[in-house]
Design a protein around this motif. Structure first.
Motif, PDB file in Angstrom:
ATOM      1  N   HIS A 170       0.836  -1.209   0.000  1.00 11.03           N
ATOM      2  CA  HIS A 170       0.000   0.000   0.000  1.00 11.03           C
ATOM      3  C   HIS A 170       0.867   1.254   0.000  1.00 11.03           C
ATOM      4  N   ASP A 171       1.832   1.304   0.923  1.00 11.37           N
ATOM      5  CA  ASP A 171       2.620   2.532   1.085  1.00 11.37           C
ATOM      6  C   ASP A 171       3.458   2.833  -0.155  1.00 11.37           C
ATOM      7  N   ARG A 172       3.983   1.769  -0.795  1.00  9.37           N
ATOM      8  CA  ARG A 172       4.780   2.008  -2.010  1.00  9.37           C
ATOM      9  C   ARG A 172       3.880   2.460  -3.157  1.00  9.37           C
ATOM     10  N   ALA A 173       2.672   1.866  -3.223  1.00  7.24           N
ATOM     11  CA  ALA A 173       1.742   2.237  -4.306  1.00  7.24           C
ATOM     12  C   ALA A 173       1.247   3.673  -4.133  1.00  7.24           C
ATOM     13  N   VAL A 174       0.845   4.032  -2.910  1.00  9.11           N
ATOM     14  CA  VAL A 174       0.307   5.389  -2.737  1.00  9.11           C
ATOM     15  C   VAL A 174       1.405   6.450  -2.800  1.00  9.11           C
ATOM     16  N   SER A 178      -0.204   9.189  -4.922  1.00  8.27           N
ATOM     17  CA  SER A 178      -0.834  10.133  -4.002  1.00  8.27           C
ATOM     18  C   SER A 178       0.197  11.048  -3.323  1.00  8.27           C
ATOM     19  N   HIS A 179       1.260  10.455  -2.774  1.00 14.19           N
ATOM     20  CA  HIS A 179       2.189  11.266  -1.995  1.00 14.19           C
ATOM     21  C   HIS A 179       3.169  12.026  -2.905  1.00 14.19           C
ATOM     22  N   ASN A 233       5.726   8.125   5.547  1.00 15.48           N
ATOM     23  CA  ASN A 233       5.989   7.260   4.384  1.00 15.48           C
ATOM     24  C   ASN A 233       7.256   7.735   3.687  1.00 15.48           C
ATOM     25  N   ARG A 234       8.246   8.113   4.509  1.00  9.40           N
ATOM     26  CA  ARG A 234       9.450   8.789   4.037  1.00  9.40           C
ATOM     27  C   ARG A 234      10.207   7.992   2.973  1.00  9.40           C
ATOM     28  N   ALA A 235      10.475   6.702   3.253  1.00  7.01           N
ATOM     29  CA  ALA A 235      11.332   5.920   2.343  1.00  7.01           C
ATOM     30  C   ALA A 235      10.667   5.758   0.976  1.00  7.01           C
ATOM     31  N   ALA A 236       9.378   5.391   0.971  1.00 11.06           N
ATOM     32  CA  ALA A 236       8.693   5.167  -0.313  1.00 11.06           C
ATOM     33  C   ALA A 236       8.524   6.485  -1.061  1.00 11.06           C
ATOM     34  N   SER A 240      10.091   7.482  -4.836  1.00 16.75           N
ATOM     35  CA  SER A 240       9.319   7.988  -5.986  1.00 16.75           C
ATOM     36  C   SER A 240       9.811   9.385  -6.399  1.00 16.75           C
ATOM     37  N   LEU A 241      10.236  10.188  -5.425  1.00 13.25           N
ATOM     38  CA  LEU A 241      10.737  11.529  -5.765  1.00 13.25           C
ATOM     39  C   LEU A 241      12.045  11.475  -6.561  1.00 13.25           C
ATOM     40  N   TYR A 242      12.929  10.506  -6.236  1.00 10.58           N
ATOM     41  CA  TYR A 242      14.179  10.378  -7.001  1.00 10.58           C
ATOM     42  C   TYR A 242      13.849  10.013  -8.452  1.00 10.58           C
ATOM     43  N   ALA A 243      12.859   9.129  -8.609  1.00 13.40           N
ATOM     44  CA  ALA A 243      12.470   8.735  -9.974  1.00 13.40           C
ATOM     45  C   ALA A 243      11.866   9.929 -10.713  1.00 13.40           C
TER      46      ALA A 243
END
Ligand code: NAP
Length: 283
Positions: A170-174, A178-179, A233-236, A240-243
């Protein structure tokens, strides 16, 4: 059923409207007495109090407070609960919430209704907020199946699209859908504000229309919620931000190199990929 809602804001109040309209008796609890009064006056709950003892009668309790006070809220709530009460939450992050709350209460099912607006508080609560929205449940190995079934039945009665996955999934997907959009959208607004020519900035503000409204919407939402998402949800989110940064850098390079063909190919690719995220018929 007797249903409790703790935290009568946008999500808690909206749940109250819909659960009441399905014939349930809804007991609300919130931090401020005026919120409890307004929730009753607006018809989001049958009864409300700042005193968590009101939750004694509830068979299911939805925790709808901000993420930062969820653990303390559950700890304060537990002495008032019948041992069979099913506890669920609506937090936008699931790994941290499930890790923190599942050890405190066996009958706990993590949940996340994926609906919201840019507003917050009981004033922003509205009926039918969750219709056609995704509702994700994140049971773990020792979550009692009967508790999952009960929350599933309530969530699906709100005309949501139900999903189940592990809290980490869930956390990686959102983080992606979302985040990351919250940070990207906030950065878009921030970048516009870096315009130093007052006339240009004013003209940009005057000309901004539906495109800017769409792309800036989540960046203009509840600041406390956005901060909590980044924290919990810092790590996930960073992944996504690096990508995302990588994508931006590629676009910058292509524009610097005047590689219009490659840009068009990239945009054709994203145009073709978008429906899988936003068009339900494509899934
Ligand atoms: P919100 O509108 O700010 O509502 C939260 C409510 O919790 C506030 O109205 C506040 O009520 C109450 N509260 C604050 N501290 C409390 C405490 N210590 N004890 C009891 N109540 C307390 O926020 P929201 O958008 O509904 O978000 C609530 C939860 O839903 C969060 O966990 C969030 O991650 C999740 N969520 C949000 C969205 C979204 O888009 N907004 C979507 C899905 C899930 P008072 O007025 O009494 O202070």
């Amino acid at each position: 059923m007797n249903i409790g809602i703790v935290g009568l804001g946008l999500i808690g109040g909206s749940l109250g409207f819909d659960l009441r309209s399905r014939g349930h008796r809804v007991f609300g609890s919130s931090r401020r007495p005026e919120t409890c009064e307004l929730a009753i006056a607006r018809g989001a709950v049958d009864q409300a109090s700042t005193d968590l003892a009101l939750m004694r009668a509830a068979e299911v309790v939805f925790i709808c407070t901000p993420l930062g006070v969820m653990q303390a809220t559950v700890q304060a709530l537990i002495p008032h609960l019948d041992p069979d009460t099913v506890l669920t939450d609506v937090g936008s992050v699931k790994g941290w919430v499930v890790e923190t709350i599942a050890p405190l209460w066996t009958n706990f099912v993590g949940g996340h209704p994926m609906a919201g607006t840019a507003e917050s508080g009981i004033e922003a609560a509205q009926p039918n907020l969750f219709v056609n929205a995704a509702y994700v449940l994140t049971p773990i190995a020792d979550t009692p199946p009967a508790a999952v079934q009960l929350v599933e039945a309530l969530a699906s009665s709100l005309q949501t699209r139900l999903y189940q996955c592990h809290p980490v999934v869930h956390d990686r997907a959102v983080a992606w859908i979302s985040h990351l959009p919250v940070v990207a959208s906030a950065s878009l607004i921030g970048a516009c504000l870096s315009e130093t020519d007052a006339e240009v900035l004013q003209m940009a503000q005057a000309l901004a229309s539906s495109g800017f409204r769409d792309t800036s919407r989540v960046g203009g939402g509840n600041p406390e919620l956005g901060t909590m998402l980044a924290q919990r949800n810092r790590a996930a989110l960073l992944h996504s931000l690096y990508a995302y940064r990588n994508q931006l850098e590629q676009f910058i390079q292509l524009i610097e190199q005047e590689n219009w063909n490659r840009i068009q190919v990239n945009l054709q690719h994203t145009q073709a990929a978008r429906p899988k995220f936003v068009d339900r018929n494509q899934l």
